[in-house]
Design an enzyme around this catalytic site. Structure first.
Site, PDB file in Angstrom:
ATOM      1  N   ASP A 305       0.818  -1.214   0.000  1.00  0.00           N
ATOM      2  CA  ASP A 305       0.000   0.000   0.000  1.00  0.00           C
ATOM      3  C   ASP A 305       0.850   1.262   0.000  1.00  0.00           C
ATOM      4  O   ASP A 305       0.360   2.344  -0.334  1.00  0.00           O
ATOM      5  CB  ASP A 305      -0.939   0.014   1.208  1.00  0.00           C
ATOM      6  CG  ASP A 305      -2.102  -0.951   1.037  1.00  0.00           C
ATOM      7  OD1 ASP A 305      -2.333  -1.407  -0.100  1.00  0.00           O
ATOM      8  OD2 ASP A 305      -2.779  -1.244   2.036  1.00  0.00           O
ATOM      9  N   LYS A 332      -4.526  -4.371  -6.831  1.00  0.00           N
ATOM     10  CA  LYS A 332      -5.230  -3.582  -5.822  1.00  0.00           C
ATOM     11  C   LYS A 332      -6.409  -2.882  -6.519  1.00  0.00           C
ATOM     12  O   LYS A 332      -6.921  -3.354  -7.514  1.00  0.00           O
ATOM     13  CB  LYS A 332      -4.260  -2.594  -5.171  1.00  0.00           C
ATOM     14  CG  LYS A 332      -3.093  -3.259  -4.448  1.00  0.00           C
ATOM     15  CD  LYS A 332      -3.553  -4.102  -3.275  1.00  0.00           C
ATOM     16  CE  LYS A 332      -2.391  -4.727  -2.532  1.00  0.00           C
ATOM     17  NZ  LYS A 332      -2.836  -5.526  -1.372  1.00  0.00           N
TER      18      LYS A 332
END
Length: 423
Positions: A305, A332
């Site tokens: 992330d 993602k």
């Protein structure tokens, strides 16, 4: 919605909101428990609210009282939902929810927004089938919409955990299955997120064995007790302010951060410190001040992330920065490797796309019109790039920040940044 950003300085104190990953886990554990639980200081965002609605649809009673959720769980026996369950944009909620639904009788149907319907579920669906329930994709492509039919019985399964959420879903739900469960892990990315799940299992007294993350044995027939927890701050959200400080030479004090917490993205502070930033931990706060940064080779597998924000940091570091071993960043909300390369190139970045990461060389960025692709971490990372680029930067799909950090723009603005939204 558009996000307009102009080059400007920002500094000050910011209280980082609650962790999304912890909030969603807490909601599922409380829902799976029998009795009343309290979750203090949860994240209030689109993703967290999706988890609330999914747990309600499965039978949990959840009320918001001041700065806490009060949850009356369904004791491991979820109800058959009255309608199709829509998880919005929350991949974590989808992957946890489909296995929770398989604990009960009857059928459940899960779907989500356009991005969710493009994200893979195949290995988790196979695991659910191997453990005695039924799960399939309506389009036969391993993606939502999916149909799940209980009940899980236990047994043995393999899992290719290209995303840690597959394994975490099994670990969260399998203690409630009647028989023991053995999980053979053929690949595991994002180990810190699994560590976070194991931290919760330990906290709740669950019996399991972890053999070097290759094999897990989970005893069946267990129960979750009610919990009373306070959600710590989100290191993933803190990353944007940390990078802003590091590349601008300014200073932030980021409050509500616990360095003993299992969140993997706390590694960002040590990475930025290694690149040249000054970092000091002060209790539950972290002080970070920018200094001349030097490029590094960074294994990003544990912290995917952080890739978008660290790509921005690489533009302002001397020499070359390599962000490697993070192929899961392509699955993602967007293909973040490709999207960040594409958008930073528009700003003038010297950046190269690899199969599993990015190579970035020091660059002088110029503001321009950018696409956020509805990806909250892409939008926020490009905003940080815009604060340090010449001229004005305009980013579309700014509403995506509500997925994890609704106050992102307000917090930066209060700290002096020239940043605003408009239709």
């Amino acid at each position: 919605m558009l996000l307009k950003v102009r080059k400007s300085k920002a500094s000050g104190n910011v209280r980082i909101p609650g962790s999304k990953s912890h909030t969603i886990r807490a909601l599922f554990f409380a829902s799976l428990a029998e009795g009343k639980s309290e979750i203090q200081s949860p994240l209030i965002s689109d993703d967290a609210l999706s988890a609330v609605e999914v747990c309600r649809a499965l039978g949990a009673k959840i009320e918001k009282e001041d700065d806490k959720y009060v949850v009356e769980g369904f004791g491991g026996n979820p109800e058959v939902p009255e309608d199709v369950i829509n998880v919005g944009n929350s991949g974590t909620t989808l992957r946890f929810g489909i296995m929770t639904a398989a604990l009960g009788d009857g059928c459940s149907v899960f779907t989500g927004d356009r991005q969710i319907r493009q994200r893979p579920l195949g290995p988790l669906l196979c695991a659910i089938n191997n453990l005695g329930a039924e799960a399939f994709s309506t389009r036969n492509n391993g993606r939502a919409p999916v149909v799940v039919k209980g009940k899980l019985k236990g047994g043995r399964t393999e899992i290719d955990s290209v995303t840690s959420q597959y394994l975490s879903s099994i670990l969260i739900n399998s203690p409630l299955i009647p028989l023991d469960t053995e999980v053979i892990v053929t690949r595991l990315n994002e180990v810190p997120y699994v560590d976070m799940t194991l931290w919760w299992l330990d906290k709740l007294g669950i019996k399991y064995e972890n053999h070097d993350y290759k094999t897990f044995y989970i005893k069946g027939g267990q129960r979750y007790r009610p919990l009373n927890v306070t959600i710590p701050g989100d290191f993933s959200s803190a990353t944007f302010f940390a990078v802003q400080a590091a590349i601008s030479g300014e200073e932030f004090v980021l409050d509500n951060l616990d360095m003993t917490d299992p969140q993997g993205d706390k590694m960002v502070f040590s990475i930025l410190e290694d690149m040249g930033a000054k970092v000091k931990v002060e209790g539950k706060s972290v002080r970070i001040k920018g200094c001349e940064l030097v490029g590094r080779e960074i294994d990003m597998n544990a912290i995917p992330d952080a890739l978008p924000a660290m790509a921005v940091a690489g533009c302002f570091a001397k020499g070359e920065t390599k962000l490697l071993n993070v192929p899961q960043a392509r699955i993602k909300e967007t293909d973040r490797i490709h999207v960040m390369c594409e958008q930073l190139k528009k700003m003038g970045a010297d950046i190269t796309e690899l199969e599993d990461g990015l190579v970035i060389r020091e660059s002088r960025l110029k503001g321009c019109k950018l696409e956020g692709y509805g990806d909250h971490r892409v939008v926020m990372s490009l905003a940080i790039a815009g604060l340090n680029a010449e001229g004005e930067t305009v980013i579309d799909t700014a509403e995506a920040v509500n997925v994890t950090f609704p106050d992102f723009v307000n917090f930066l603005s209060r700290c002096g940044a020239d940043i605003s939204t408009c239709e």
